[in-house]
Write a protein that holds these residues in place. Structure first.
Motif, short mmCIF file in Angstrom:
data_model
loop_
_atom_site.label_atom_id
_atom_site.label_comp_id
_atom_site.label_asym_id
_atom_site.label_seq_id
_atom_site.Cartn_x
_atom_site.Cartn_y
_atom_site.Cartn_z
N LEU A 4 0.84 -1.20 0.00
CA LEU A 4 0.00 0.00 0.00
C LEU A 4 0.87 1.26 0.00
N PHE A 5 1.97 1.20 0.73
CA PHE A 5 2.92 2.31 0.73
C PHE A 5 3.48 2.52 -0.68
N ILE A 6 3.90 1.45 -1.33
CA ILE A 6 4.45 1.54 -2.69
C ILE A 6 3.40 2.04 -3.67
N GLN A 7 2.17 1.58 -3.52
CA GLN A 7 1.09 2.07 -4.38
C GLN A 7 0.99 3.59 -4.29
N GLY A 8 1.02 4.10 -3.09
CA GLY A 8 0.95 5.55 -2.89
C GLY A 8 2.14 6.28 -3.48
N GLU A 9 3.31 5.67 -3.35
CA GLU A 9 4.52 6.28 -3.90
C GLU A 9 4.51 6.28 -5.43
N VAL A 10 4.03 5.21 -6.04
CA VAL A 10 3.92 5.16 -7.50
C VAL A 10 2.95 6.25 -7.96
N LYS A 11 1.82 6.38 -7.29
CA LYS A 11 0.85 7.40 -7.65
C LYS A 11 1.44 8.80 -7.50
N SER A 12 2.22 9.02 -6.44
CA SER A 12 2.87 10.31 -6.26
C SER A 12 3.86 10.58 -7.39
N SER A 13 4.55 9.55 -7.82
CA SER A 13 5.49 9.68 -8.93
C SER A 13 4.75 10.05 -10.22
N ILE A 14 3.67 9.37 -10.49
CA ILE A 14 2.88 9.64 -11.69
C ILE A 14 2.35 11.07 -11.66
N ALA A 15 1.95 11.53 -10.49
CA ALA A 15 1.39 12.87 -10.34
C ALA A 15 2.44 13.98 -10.38
N GLY A 16 3.72 13.59 -10.48
CA GLY A 16 4.78 14.58 -10.58
C GLY A 16 5.32 15.06 -9.25
N GLN A 17 5.03 14.33 -8.18
CA GLN A 17 5.48 14.72 -6.85
C GLN A 17 6.80 14.05 -6.46
N ARG A 18 7.43 13.38 -7.37
CA ARG A 18 8.73 12.76 -7.16
C ARG A 18 9.65 13.21 -8.30
#
Length: 87
Positions: A4-18
Motif C-alpha cells: 500500500l505504501f508503494i502504491q501511494g509512492e507510484v501514484k505520487s510519482s505519476i502525479a509529478g510529486q517525485r
C-alpha cells in the motif's frame, strides 16, 4: 502494508510529486494503479495498456520509470515496514 505504501509512492510519482516527470493527462493511468494483497505478498500494478510505454519510453519520448524508480527509491523503507510487521 508495504504494498500500500508503494502504491501511494507510484501514484505520487505519476502525479509529478517525485523526481520523474508527471504522467497525468486524463488521470486514467494514475487512477489505474492498484494493489493485490495476499498473505505474504503484495503486488502493485496497472492494467492500462500504455503504461509500458510510459515506464520504458518509446522512440518519441523518454522513459518515466514510475514503478522501477519507486522500487529502487524505497527499498530500505519497504524493508523497514516489513520488519515492523513481523515483529
Amino acid at each position: 502494508m508495504s504494498a500500500l505504501f508503494i502504491q501511494g509512492e507510484v501514484k505520487s510519482s505519476i502525479a509529478g510529486q517525485r523526481a520523474e516527470p508527471t504522467s497525468v493527462d486524463t488521470g486514467r493511468f494514475l487512477n489505474s494503479v492498484d494493489v493485490i494483497l495476499g498473505k505474504d505478498i503484495g503486488i502493485v500494478f496497472t492494467d492500462v495498456e500504455y503504461a509500458k510505454h510510459l515506464e520504458y519510453g518509446t522512440s518519441k519520448f523518454h522513459a518515466r520509470s514510475h514503478f522501477r524508480n519507486t522500487k529502487f527509491r524505497n527499498q530500505d523503507k519497504v524493508k523497514e515496514i516489513i520488519k515492523e510487521e513481523i515483529e
